[in-house]
Design a protein around this motif. Structure first.
Motif, PDB file in Angstrom:
ATOM      1  N   ARG A  45       0.804  -1.243   0.000  1.00 29.30           N
ATOM      2  CA  ARG A  45       0.000   0.000   0.000  1.00 29.30           C
ATOM      3  C   ARG A  45       0.833   1.289   0.000  1.00 29.30           C
ATOM      4  N   VAL A  46       1.986   1.288   0.759  1.00 28.69           N
ATOM      5  CA  VAL A  46       2.777   2.525   0.833  1.00 28.69           C
ATOM      6  C   VAL A  46       3.349   2.870  -0.549  1.00 28.69           C
ATOM      7  N   LEU A  49       0.476   4.179  -2.661  1.00 31.09           N
ATOM      8  CA  LEU A  49       0.016   5.557  -2.410  1.00 31.09           C
ATOM      9  C   LEU A  49       1.069   6.574  -2.819  1.00 31.09           C
ATOM     10  N   LEU A  50       2.362   6.237  -2.622  1.00 34.64           N
ATOM     11  CA  LEU A  50       3.415   7.190  -3.025  1.00 34.64           C
ATOM     12  C   LEU A  50       3.505   7.287  -4.552  1.00 34.64           C
ATOM     13  N   SER A  53       0.489   9.279  -5.674  1.00 34.64           N
ATOM     14  CA  SER A  53       0.622  10.696  -5.357  1.00 34.64           C
ATOM     15  C   SER A  53       1.572  11.384  -6.340  1.00 34.64           C
ATOM     16  N   GLY A  71      -3.619  13.884  -8.360  1.00 38.77           N
ATOM     17  CA  GLY A  71      -2.743  13.426  -7.270  1.00 38.77           C
ATOM     18  C   GLY A  71      -3.553  12.733  -6.191  1.00 38.77           C
ATOM     19  N   LEU A  72      -4.644  13.367  -5.767  1.00 38.31           N
ATOM     20  CA  LEU A  72      -5.476  12.798  -4.699  1.00 38.31           C
ATOM     21  C   LEU A  72      -6.180  11.530  -5.174  1.00 38.31           C
ATOM     22  N   THR A  75      -3.705   8.767  -5.448  1.00 33.92           N
ATOM     23  CA  THR A  75      -3.216   8.359  -4.125  1.00 33.92           C
ATOM     24  C   THR A  75      -4.194   7.364  -3.511  1.00 33.92           C
ATOM     25  N   VAL A  76      -5.477   7.710  -3.553  1.00 38.14           N
ATOM     26  CA  VAL A  76      -6.499   6.830  -2.964  1.00 38.14           C
ATOM     27  C   VAL A  76      -6.526   5.488  -3.701  1.00 38.14           C
ATOM     28  N   TYR A  79      -3.395   3.431  -2.862  1.00 36.09           N
ATOM     29  CA  TYR A  79      -3.456   2.909  -1.494  1.00 36.09           C
ATOM     30  C   TYR A  79      -4.409   1.714  -1.415  1.00 36.09           C
ATOM     31  N   GLN A  87      -4.132  -8.188   0.784  1.00 33.14           N
ATOM     32  CA  GLN A  87      -5.187  -8.920   1.501  1.00 33.14           C
ATOM     33  C   GLN A  87      -5.787 -10.068   0.670  1.00 33.14           C
TER      34      GLN A  87
ATOM     35  N   PHE B  14      -0.966   7.755   4.454  1.00 29.36           N
ATOM     36  CA  PHE B  14      -2.057   7.965   3.495  1.00 29.36           C
ATOM     37  C   PHE B  14      -2.842   9.235   3.843  1.00 29.36           C
ATOM     38  N   HIS B  21      -2.738  16.902  -0.474  1.00 30.53           N
ATOM     39  CA  HIS B  21      -3.361  17.159  -1.783  1.00 30.53           C
ATOM     40  C   HIS B  21      -4.556  18.101  -1.639  1.00 30.53           C
TER      41      HIS B  21
END
Lengths: 167, 287
Positions: A45-46, A49-50, A53, A71-72, A75-76, A79, A87, B14, B21
């Motif tokens: 996940r890290v 997200l990076l 972003s 970007g947002l 990112t979501v 992630y 999982q 996160f 942002h």
């Protein structure tokens, strides 16, 4: 090493996007999103997200849109795709196809939703366009996985890297 | 415990990135102070990457079309010769018409105000995001390009310059969702505003309900937006839907094929509105 790969892959995706978009139907594929979801699924996940972003911000800067919108959203998406990758077992082409498709839908909902919410841009009813892009991204994403896994020793290296991370 | 810690850290990261942002977006939406410096610098640097990619692709394409795809050239050559002959006749006819209108213009003492100074440019890249309809061209401020200059194609209006870097510029295509141009129906002179629909389509909006609009009408620029010179083709009306007496949707098929654009012309001559703006800006400068 991972950071260098992310930088290189993002730059290559944007360069390809700005090139192929001239010949493909407008918006048929978002190669930057494919890179984000691929990185998230192949790592965790890290990283997701990076990558999301960074890649989204670069896309915002080069598109002339509001900085942070793509970007947002990416990112979501990065992630959540990272969570899905850790999982659930996402090694089959069909499950990867679904993840890429849903990631495209989520990215569109956040990106277009923010623009509509702030009254900066109106998208009408872009259901068909999002569906087409979802299928385009899913096909390209599954192909990218196939090609990279065909490279000699790629699977072993990834397993080894994951087991190191878990320990 | 360690696993929980990793998850928590990822969650915090996160949240931090997402909030970052959101702050970034809020700052821009509230201020609206023009083009950010970051955008200009990054665009300038990336335009070089696009230039390189385009050069490599053009090289490969050139090698292919120059050596491999030379079949049927003789027949094509013959067809082109015939086309050239008819084009020469057409030029003669247009020249005669131009001479006539020039003499009429001098009679009316309008001078040669319709002459435009233009710069040819090549498209070297498309938008980085599929949600925006922009292209990058290989000419910039070094050749006198500025923001809000009109960009034309051989068949009509292409768009306007939105960011001008030293050696490259970004052009917002008229089909972008945020693009608009003052327009009028050539036949009835009914005025409106042409807006992009995001795909390769255009819409004509703000048309008076008593205006005469019909399928097949040619839509041209009206010049009232202060960006596009008057009288250039935008497209042809292909759908007219009415709800009562008011126009609900007027669809336009663009004159320019935006999916196969390669070369464009940038209008360097300022429009009357831009000239007035420049004079005002000069007058406001402190001595």
């Amino acid at each position: 090493m991972k950071a260098a790969w992310v930088l290189l892959a993002t730059a290559a995706a944007i360069a390809s996007q700005t090139t192929v978009d001239r010949w493909l139907a407008a918006g048929a594929v978002d190669l930057v999103l494919v890179v984000v979801v691929y990185n998230a699924l192949a790592s965790e996940r890290v990283t997701g997200l990076l990558t999301g972003s960074f890649a989204g911000l670069v896309q915002d800067v080069l598109s002339g849109g509001v900085l942070g919108m793509a970007g947002l959203s990416k990112t979501v998406v990065g992630y959540l795709a990272g969570i899905v990758g850790t999982q659930f077992i996402v090694t089959h082409s069909a499950s990867r196809f679904v993840v890429f498709f849903l990631a495209t839908v989520l990215n569109a909902v956040i990106f277009m939703g923010l623009y509509e919410l702030l009254g900066l841009r109106h998208f009408g009813a872009p259901f068909a366009a999002v569906a087409v892009q979802g299928v385009g991204n899913a096909v390209v994403g599954v192909l990218v996985f196939k090609v990279i896994e065909l490279l000699p020793g790629a699977v072993e290296r990834r397993r080894a890297a994951r087991s190191r991370f878990r320990r | 415990m360690a696993l929980l810690d990793v998850r928590l850290r990822a969650g915090y990261l996160f949240l931090a990135v997402a909030i970052g942002h959101l702050v970034l977006i809020s700052a821009q939406v509230n201020s609206r102070t023009g083009v950010p410096i970051l955008e200009t610098v990054t665009f300038g640097a990336f335009a070089e990457v696009q230039r390189g990619t385009s050069a490599v692709l053009n090289g490969v394409g050139g090698a292919w079309s120059g050596y491999v795809a030379l079949r049927n050239v003789r027949a094509e050559n013959e067809a082109l010769r015939q086309e050239l002959s008819s084009a020469r006749v057409e030029i003669q006819r247009q020249r005669a018409l131009a001479d006539r209108s020039r003499s009429l213009e001098s009679i009316l003492q309008l001078g040669s105000s319709t002459e435009l100074q233009i710069a040819a440019a090549q498209i070297i890249g498309a938008a980085a995001s599929p949600d925006f309809r922009t292209v990058t061209i290989d000419k910039g401020t070094r050749l006198g390009l500025k923001a809000d200059m009109a960009v034309l194609g051989p068949k009509g209006v292409v768009g306007r310059v939105v960011v001008a870097g030293p050696r490259a510029s970004r052009v917002q295509l008229l089909v972008d969702r945020n693009a608009a141009a003052g327009a009028l129906i050539e036949r009835s002179r009914a005025q409106g505003v042409v807006v992009g629909a995001g795909d390769n389509r255009l819409r004509l909006e703000f048309v008076s309900e008593i205006a005469d609009v019909a399928v097949g009408d040619l839509v041209v620029t009206s010049g009232i937006d202060g960006i596009y010179p008057k009288g250039f083709a935008i497209g042809q009306v292909d759908t007219v839907e009415k709800s009562g007496v008011t126009y609900r949707t007027i669809g336009i098929r663009p004159a320019v094929d935006f999916s196969s654009l390669e070369d464009v012309l940038v209008v360097l001559t300022p429009t009357p509105a831009q000239r007035v703006g420049a004079v005002d800006a000069e007058a406001e400068k402190p001595e």
